[in-house]
Design a protein around this motif. Structure first.
Motif, PDB file in Angstrom:
ATOM      1  N   SER A   1      56.466  34.068  74.413  1.00  0.00           N
ATOM      2  CA  SER A   1      56.195  32.818  73.715  1.00  0.00           C
ATOM      3  C   SER A   1      57.439  32.164  73.262  1.00  0.00           C
ATOM      4  CB  SER A   1      55.700  33.454  72.252  1.00  0.00           C
ATOM      5  OG  SER A   1      56.755  33.933  71.323  1.00  0.00           O
TER       6      SER A   1
ATOM      7  N   GLU B   1      54.590  27.831  67.208  1.00  0.00           N
ATOM      8  CA  GLU B   1      54.490  28.150  68.695  1.00  0.00           C
ATOM      9  C   GLU B   1      53.697  27.315  69.552  1.00  0.00           C
ATOM     10  OE1 GLU B   1      53.124  32.704  70.522  1.00  0.00           O
ATOM     11  OE2 GLU B   1      51.740  31.661  68.972  1.00  0.00           O
TER      12      GLU B   1
ATOM     13  N   ARG C   1      52.404  30.489  74.826  1.00  0.00           N
ATOM     14  CA  ARG C   1      52.416  31.966  74.738  1.00  0.00           C
ATOM     15  C   ARG C   1      51.437  32.474  76.127  1.00  0.00           C
ATOM     16  NH1 ARG C   1      48.305  33.883  71.058  1.00  0.00           N
ATOM     17  NH2 ARG C   1      49.602  33.038  69.401  1.00  0.00           N
TER      18      ARG C   1
ATOM     19  N   LEU D   1      47.922  30.517  75.754  1.00  0.00           N
ATOM     20  CA  LEU D   1      47.654  29.961  74.502  1.00  0.00           C
ATOM     21  C   LEU D   1      46.515  29.197  74.409  1.00  0.00           C
ATOM     22  CD1 LEU D   1      48.809  30.157  71.571  1.00  0.00           C
ATOM     23  CD2 LEU D   1      50.154  28.250  71.950  1.00  0.00           C
ATOM     24  N   GLU D   2      46.388  28.604  75.306  1.00  0.00           N
ATOM     25  CA  GLU D   2      45.327  27.451  75.416  1.00  0.00           C
ATOM     26  C   GLU D   2      43.827  28.355  75.641  1.00  0.00           C
ATOM     27  OE1 GLU D   2      47.014  28.331  79.362  1.00  0.00           O
ATOM     28  OE2 GLU D   2      47.781  27.636  77.717  1.00  0.00           O
TER      29      GLU D   2
END
Length: 150
Positions: free
Chosen positions: A75, A87, A90, A111-112
């Motif tokens: 991350s 954040e 990630r 992360l998306e």
């Protein structure tokens, strides 16, 4: 009388520089995910836990329940001056193993993607809806709150 001395200009420059650097973002990277070229060396149906460790290294964590997956997690955190860290990136690489112990799947999440991968699970069985005081009193020689109230 209206001129600024070179010492004052220098001090103003130092203060402005400190103010600008304090407002710039600071980034910290945590964890490790193997690059795509290393993951390309992993053969589904062929590689085992040991060969995966030799090829791309030890995982960040392993699946807690069935122990059939390796997870590599990284991350990137961004922080501005006094604000809490956020954040901003990630990556999770999940390598699953089949019942025979060979690799069955290799997946990469970001992360998306919005996919939650539970890396830690702490569940305590409460044993029903019995309160703490009731449990404590019921252990003392068969004492029941109902008999005390009568």
């Amino acid at each position: 009388m209206g001129t600024i001395t070179s010492g004052a200009r220098g001090l103003a420059l130092v203060v402005a520089t400190i103010a600008l650097t304090a407002c710039s973002a600071q980034y910290r990277d945590h964890g490790y995910t193997p690059p795509p070229e290393d993951l390309a060396q992993i053969e589904v149906g062929q590689d085992t836990r040991e060969t995966v460790r030799e090829t791309i290294g030890a995982p960040t964590t392993e699946a807690m329940i069935d122990e059939r997956s390796y997870y590599y997690v990284s991350s990137r955190m961004r922080q501005f001056a006094w604000r809490a860290p956020e954040e901003v990136a990630r990556e999770v690489v999940a390598i699953s193993f089949g019942p025979s112990g060979t690799v069955s799947n290799v997946e990469r999440y970001g992360l998306e993607d919005g996919i939650v991968v539970p890396l830690e699970r702490r569940v305590t069985d409460s044993g029903g809806n019995v309160g703490f005081i009731r449990q404590l009193l019921s252990r003392l020689g068969g004492f029941s709150p109902e008999t005390f109230l009568d």
